[in-house]
Design an enzyme around this catalytic site. Sequence first.
Site, short mmCIF file in Angstrom:
data_model
loop_
_atom_site.label_atom_id
_atom_site.label_comp_id
_atom_site.label_asym_id
_atom_site.label_seq_id
_atom_site.Cartn_x
_atom_site.Cartn_y
_atom_site.Cartn_z
N HIS A 119 6.52 59.31 -21.00
CA HIS A 119 6.56 60.45 -20.18
C HIS A 119 8.71 60.53 -20.22
CE1 HIS A 119 2.82 60.46 -18.20
NE2 HIS A 119 3.02 61.03 -19.45
N GLU A 135 -0.01 62.38 -10.67
CA GLU A 135 1.16 63.18 -10.69
C GLU A 135 1.24 64.27 -12.14
OE1 GLU A 135 4.43 61.42 -12.59
OE2 GLU A 135 5.77 63.16 -11.55
N ASP A 136 0.03 63.97 -13.31
CA ASP A 136 0.11 64.38 -14.80
C ASP A 136 -0.81 65.12 -14.21
OD1 ASP A 136 2.37 62.35 -15.65
OD2 ASP A 136 0.24 60.73 -16.27
N ARG A 161 2.73 63.46 -25.31
CA ARG A 161 1.57 64.14 -24.21
C ARG A 161 1.80 64.92 -24.19
NH1 ARG A 161 -0.83 60.31 -21.24
NH2 ARG A 161 -0.93 58.55 -22.41
N ARG A 174 -7.93 62.14 -19.90
CA ARG A 174 -7.49 62.48 -18.88
C ARG A 174 -8.17 63.38 -18.49
NH1 ARG A 174 -2.29 60.08 -17.00
NH2 ARG A 174 -3.30 60.75 -14.68
N ASP A 199 -7.59 56.36 -15.42
CA ASP A 199 -5.81 56.67 -15.41
C ASP A 199 -5.92 57.77 -13.79
OD1 ASP A 199 -4.42 55.18 -16.88
OD2 ASP A 199 -5.58 56.03 -18.16
N CYS A 204 4.27 58.36 -10.35
CA CYS A 204 2.86 58.84 -10.70
C CYS A 204 1.67 59.17 -9.74
CB CYS A 204 2.39 58.38 -12.24
SG CYS A 204 3.20 56.89 -12.51
C1 CIR Z 1 -1.70 56.95 -19.39
O1 CIR Z 1 -1.46 56.78 -20.46
O2 CIR Z 1 -1.94 58.54 -19.06
C2 CIR Z 1 -1.58 56.16 -18.17
N1 CIR Z 1 -2.17 54.67 -18.85
C3 CIR Z 1 -0.07 56.19 -17.24
C4 CIR Z 1 0.18 57.71 -16.55
C5 CIR Z 1 1.18 57.56 -16.29
N2 CIR Z 1 1.71 58.28 -15.24
C6 CIR Z 1 3.04 58.81 -15.05
O3 CIR Z 1 3.82 57.84 -15.70
N3 CIR Z 1 3.33 59.67 -14.63
#
Ligand code: CIR
Length: 253
Positions: A159, A64-65, A129, A84, A59, A246
């Site tokens: 999110h 962004e995360d 999360r 992650r 991922d 993201c």
């Molecule tokens: C996840 O589940 O963490 C990733 N497959 C997708 C993350 C998307 N992130 C976001 O919208 N900020």
Amino acid sequence: MYALIRPVSDGMTRCELTHLARSPIDLAVAGRQHRTYADVLASLGCRLVELAAEPDLPDSVFVEDTAVVLDEIAVLTRPGAASRRAEVQSIAVALERWRACIRIEAPGTLDGGDVLRVGRSIFVGQSGRSNADGIRQLAAAVVPHGYDVVPVPVRGCLHLKSAVTLVGPDTLLINDDWVDRGHWPGLRCVEVHPEEPHAANALWIGHAVVHARSGPRTRDRLAAAGMRVLPVDMSEMEKAEGAVTCCSVLVSA
Ligand code: CIR
């Protein structure tokens, strides 16, 4: 403005999925879509900073995360998905050039996708999360800089920014099924089209709004509200539950 981005991982087919069933991701198409997304950011004046690809971190395109960047500091997150967490290290190295960095520590978890800044208020999704300890640590980091932190319940989505994003100085794009607009009494709301629940994620940069091409009816609503919308194909990211915000971390210079 700098935009930190990272290419699509060769391992993206093993991405985390929460609300979607797994469907085949075309990595070549994903790569092209990511390149176009980056070109759009560059056309809006962003200076691109491309991190090295991470083939073992499925991922890792969804940068962004991993960080919340404010003018004063950056907060390096501890993503809610254990798979992650190793994504953060390279982001930390990049961000330390521009900002003093503070880390969210265990047992806290926080995903940048849950963090929506509106002026001096930072709204944080209480999602699967981001946990209470992560939100508490974020508040401890940012309150001394004059921000307030507002936890916001979300339902049915990954999110907070799956449900609501800022598309102008005083305008939100929102899916009312997933979040309560009462958290933002002073702001105008553009609601997603009912057939496009995933269309609330938009990236506002300068005088434009980057928005996934999969939301044409919502795009019409944004245009009717006076916004200049730049549609980008995100089909392969969407299969991985990603969207436009993201895929970058924006850092004002
Ligand atoms: C996840 O589940 O963490 C990733 N497959 C997708 C993350 C998307 N992130 C976001 O919208 N900020």
